[in-house]
Design a protein around this motif. Structure first.
Motif, PDB file in Angstrom:
ATOM      1  N   LEU A 124      12.806   5.927  21.426  1.00 19.22           N
ATOM      2  CA  LEU A 124      11.667   5.621  20.299  1.00 19.22           C
ATOM      3  C   LEU A 124      12.493   5.057  19.134  1.00 19.22           C
ATOM      4  N   ASP A 125      11.926   4.037  18.408  1.00 19.21           N
ATOM      5  CA  ASP A 125      12.268   3.197  17.439  1.00 19.21           C
ATOM      6  C   ASP A 125      12.218   4.133  16.149  1.00 19.21           C
ATOM      7  N   VAL A 126      13.169   4.975  15.911  1.00 15.47           N
ATOM      8  CA  VAL A 126      13.030   5.723  14.932  1.00 15.47           C
ATOM      9  C   VAL A 126      13.381   5.081  13.453  1.00 15.47           C
ATOM     10  N   THR A 127      14.754   4.040  13.649  1.00 13.91           N
ATOM     11  CA  THR A 127      14.779   3.427  12.444  1.00 13.91           C
ATOM     12  C   THR A 127      13.786   2.420  12.043  1.00 13.91           C
ATOM     13  N   GLY A 128      13.171   1.510  13.045  1.00 17.27           N
ATOM     14  CA  GLY A 128      11.839   0.800  12.497  1.00 17.27           C
ATOM     15  C   GLY A 128      10.930   1.564  11.885  1.00 17.27           C
ATOM     16  N   THR A 129      10.610   2.776  12.245  1.00 16.00           N
ATOM     17  CA  THR A 129       9.451   3.702  11.642  1.00 16.00           C
ATOM     18  C   THR A 129       9.812   4.001  10.191  1.00 16.00           C
ATOM     19  N   LEU A 130      11.233   4.175  10.152  1.00 17.23           N
ATOM     20  CA  LEU A 130      11.605   4.814   8.617  1.00 17.23           C
ATOM     21  C   LEU A 130      11.640   3.396   7.899  1.00 17.23           C
ATOM     22  N   LEU A 131      12.099   2.294   8.257  1.00 19.17           N
ATOM     23  CA  LEU A 131      12.049   1.177   7.448  1.00 19.17           C
ATOM     24  C   LEU A 131      10.677   0.602   6.953  1.00 19.17           C
ATOM     25  N   ALA A 132       9.913   0.616   7.982  1.00 22.05           N
ATOM     26  CA  ALA A 132       8.424   0.292   7.457  1.00 22.05           C
ATOM     27  C   ALA A 132       7.681   1.307   6.853  1.00 22.05           C
ATOM     28  N   SER A 133       7.995   2.747   7.134  1.00 24.52           N
ATOM     29  CA  SER A 133       7.250   3.708   6.145  1.00 24.52           C
ATOM     30  C   SER A 133       7.766   3.478   4.792  1.00 24.52           C
ATOM     31  N   THR A 134       9.059   3.601   4.723  1.00 23.03           N
ATOM     32  CA  THR A 134       9.591   3.683   3.083  1.00 23.03           C
ATOM     33  C   THR A 134       9.238   2.325   2.428  1.00 23.03           C
ATOM     34  N   GLY A 135       9.616   1.014   2.985  1.00 21.92           N
ATOM     35  CA  GLY A 135       8.996  -0.143   2.632  1.00 21.92           C
ATOM     36  C   GLY A 135       7.605  -0.071   2.080  1.00 21.92           C
ATOM     37  N   LEU A 136       6.697   0.092   2.964  1.00 16.83           N
ATOM     38  CA  LEU A 136       5.303   0.014   2.551  1.00 16.83           C
ATOM     39  C   LEU A 136       5.025   1.099   1.467  1.00 16.83           C
ATOM     40  N   PHE A 137       5.623   2.177   1.602  1.00 18.07           N
ATOM     41  CA  PHE A 137       5.234   3.170   0.329  1.00 18.07           C
ATOM     42  C   PHE A 137       5.889   2.534  -0.897  1.00 18.07           C
ATOM     43  N   GLY A 138       7.034   1.899  -0.817  1.00 17.49           N
ATOM     44  CA  GLY A 138       7.574   1.366  -2.177  1.00 17.49           C
ATOM     45  C   GLY A 138       6.697   0.411  -2.842  1.00 17.49           C
ATOM     46  N   ILE A 139       6.113  -0.475  -1.702  1.00 17.06           N
ATOM     47  CA  ILE A 139       5.224  -1.748  -2.381  1.00 17.06           C
ATOM     48  C   ILE A 139       3.959  -1.011  -2.679  1.00 17.06           C
ATOM     49  N   VAL A 140       3.253  -0.233  -2.021  1.00 14.36           N
ATOM     50  CA  VAL A 140       2.121   0.562  -2.651  1.00 14.36           C
ATOM     51  C   VAL A 140       2.307   1.342  -3.888  1.00 14.36           C
ATOM     52  N   TYR A 141       3.509   1.976  -3.931  1.00 11.63           N
ATOM     53  CA  TYR A 141       3.605   2.804  -4.945  1.00 11.63           C
ATOM     54  C   TYR A 141       3.777   1.888  -6.317  1.00 11.63           C
ATOM     55  N   GLY A 142       4.440   0.814  -6.136  1.00 14.32           N
ATOM     56  CA  GLY A 142       4.516  -0.092  -7.262  1.00 14.32           C
ATOM     57  C   GLY A 142       3.274  -0.740  -7.590  1.00 14.32           C
ATOM     58  N   LEU A 143       2.444  -1.101  -6.906  1.00 13.70           N
ATOM     59  CA  LEU A 143       0.997  -1.645  -7.237  1.00 13.70           C
ATOM     60  C   LEU A 143       0.405  -0.686  -7.856  1.00 13.70           C
ATOM     61  N   VAL A 144       0.329   0.639  -7.218  1.00 15.47           N
ATOM     62  CA  VAL A 144      -0.784   1.728  -7.775  1.00 15.47           C
ATOM     63  C   VAL A 144      -0.070   2.100  -9.273  1.00 15.47           C
ATOM     64  N   ARG A 145       1.340   2.103  -9.607  1.00 17.57           N
ATOM     65  CA  ARG A 145       1.835   2.580 -10.671  1.00 17.57           C
ATOM     66  C   ARG A 145       1.667   1.326 -11.819  1.00 17.57           C
ATOM     67  N   GLY A 146       1.766   0.140 -11.367  1.00 20.96           N
ATOM     68  CA  GLY A 146       1.986  -0.910 -12.142  1.00 20.96           C
ATOM     69  C   GLY A 146       0.932  -0.947 -13.415  1.00 20.96           C
ATOM     70  N   PRO A 147      -0.415  -0.828 -13.290  1.00 22.51           N
ATOM     71  CA  PRO A 147      -1.433  -0.555 -14.490  1.00 22.51           C
ATOM     72  C   PRO A 147      -0.926   0.469 -15.380  1.00 22.51           C
ATOM     73  N   VAL A 148      -0.406   1.750 -14.834  1.00 26.89           N
ATOM     74  CA  VAL A 148      -0.458   2.732 -15.387  1.00 26.89           C
ATOM     75  C   VAL A 148       1.215   2.644 -16.345  1.00 26.89           C
TER      76      VAL A 148
END
Length: 486
Positions: free
Chosen positions: A201-225
């Motif tokens: 299982l590619d646990v490292t890849g899953t963690l990198l993709a998950s946290t990376g996408l979360f960070g970008i979406v979090y920034g986009l969502v919180r930016g206007p606020v």
């Protein structure tokens, strides 16, 4: 562990397998859009701002996207039936938690867990179906499975609206509970166990993709606020981008990468996946805002709003067969590109006619165009994905394409809501329209870019040669010999 199951009499026949996997797939696909027409009622009941409504949708699509391929790999390694039942149980319990949520934060958390369950359950529906159905009957079985999932997407806004108006918004989640409870014993009794290759299982890849996408979406969502220069916003955007860059580097070197970067050496694979991601970005963001516009500005009830979205979401039922015939005759690339450009035209029209007192008749041409364009995209796009890789890589390619589509949906809601917030808001009907029009116009532009990406896919013979080039030395010569003899 490398054992595989063949179709089994104990499994109860193809009919039971189709019912179980079809209903499970319907549940997972339905929850992508079922919540859209319930958003105004959720906001009124639980409170929260636009960013909270974004997370109500994106928490599901994001966890679904980043764990989709990992869920399929878990099933291959530890047993597809076993992991299917685990995913179904998680999805069912999370649906009950969403229905019982006392506040917006707990609803968002439950939606994220729903996405985890769906990410394990959804890809295994197709592998379980493949393992149970004889090869000569798989075309029909896949067609039924795909039609059921298409019906879920088409009916999502209508089902969500009807339940919200006539019962309560909580019932868009309660609906999953009896279905899940009924499916679990059926899956145990009627599905045969099967395994894949048992690769690591590619646990490292899953963690990198998950946290990376979360960070970008979090920034986009919180930016206007919080403001685009806020520390948490900048941290989310920059850290997320760095983590995704690390994911690409890892995936180009790892032997059992979740998303092998070598696939993107194929221009066909890169082009159709870019088109798919951009298509979902423009589509999801637009539906997210338009469903609220129909209720909050034009005054339609949730059911009326769901019905009025059907020319868009339901057009695939009528147009998909035509799209399949056209792609067989002229190839998938021109059909997919035409569909994306038609959908872009539909969104551009909707942006132009949106006012605080617009009639439904004035919007109908844009909804119909968007629906026709979306229907022309789906079936030929899936065929192009499968044709862009070798047979042994088709499972990974399909999972990658589905994951990138869901990522596009999450990013679309975040990006277009940010545009909406910068130009308008919920203060008045006119303020909503002031934010809606530029956001939908951007969605139209994104779909036009998706059309250009689709045109980058090589024509039929070129796509085969490109795939052969990416497969290794000697394959090009074999393909040239085969195509020259036809």
């Amino acid at each position: 562990m490398s054992q595989h199951s063949e179709p089994s009499a104990r499994a109860g026949g193809v009919g039971w397998v189709l019912v179980i996997t079809g209903v499970a797939g319907f549940m997972a696909a339905l929850d992508n859009l079922v919540v859209t027409t319930a958003l105004p009622s959720i906001r009124e009941d639980l409170g929260g701002g636009l960013h909270d409504l974004e997370w109500t949708v994106s928490a599901y699509t994001l966890t679904f996207a980043v764990l989709l391929m990992f869920g399929a790999a878990l099933g291959d390694r530890f047993g597809r039936r076993r992991l299917f039942m685990v995913g179904l149980s998680v999805f069912t319990l999370a649906s009950a938690a969403a229905a019982l949520a006392p506040g917006i934060d707990s609803l968002i958390a439950a939606r994220a867990v729903q996405g985890v369950g769906a990410a394990v359950m959804m890809p295994l529906t197709l592998t379980l179906l493949t393992a149970a159905v004889p090869a000569e009957k798989r075309g029909m079985a896949y067609g039924i499975w795909g039609a059921v999932n298409g019906l879920a997407v088409a009916s999502g806004p209508l089902i969500g609206g009807a339940l919200t108006e006539h019962v309560s918004w909580q019932w868009i989640f309660w609906l999953n509970v009896p279905l899940g409870i009924a499916l679990l014993p059926l899956a145990r009794l009627r599905l045969s166990e099967s395994y894949g290759s048992g690769a690591r299982l590619d646990v490292t890849g899953t963690l990198l993709a998950s946290t990376g996408l979360f960070g970008i979406v979090y920034g986009l969502v919180r930016g206007p606020v919080d403001g685009w220069t806020g520390k948490t916003v900048l941290l989310g955007l920059f850290a997320g981008s760095a983590l995704l860059a690390a994911f690409v580097l890892h995936s180009s070197r790892a032997r059992n990468a979740m998303l092998p970067m070598r696939l993107f050496r194929s221009r066909a694979f890169s082009g159709i996946n870019a088109a798919s991601m951009l298509m979902y970005l423009g589509m999801f963001g637009s539906i997210f805002l338009l469903s609220q516009y129909l209720q909050g500005v034009l005054g339609y009830s949730p059911t009326e709003a769901g019905l009025r979205m059907l020319p868009w979401t339901g057009m695939s039922v009528l147009i998909a067969p035509l799209a399949g015939i056209l792609s067989d005759r002229i190839g998938g690339r021109p059909v997919v590109a035409a569909g994306l450009f038609v959908q872009a035209a539909g969104l551009a029209y909707l942006s132009a006619v949106a006012t605080a007192d617009a009639s439904y008749g004035s919007q109908l041409p844009g909804l119909v165009l968007s629906g026709i364009g979306m229907a022309l995209f789906f079936a030929p796009a899936s065929a192009l994905v499968m044709a862009s890789v070798t047979a042994k890589e088709q499972g990974v390619a399909s999972g990658a394409n589905n994951a990138l589509r869901e990522v596009g949906g999450a990013l679309g809601i975040a990006i277009m809501s940010s545009i909406f917030s910068a130009q308008g808001g919920y203060e008045s009907a006119q303020a909503f329209v002031d934010g809606l029009r530029p956001a939908i116009a951007v969605g139209a532009g994104v779909l036009a870019l998706a059309g250009l990406a689709a045109l980058a896919v090589p024509a039929r013979r070129g796509a085969v040669l490109a795939m052969a080039e990416a497969s290794g030395p000697g394959e090009r010569a074999k393909v040239l010999e085969t195509t020259a003899s036809r």
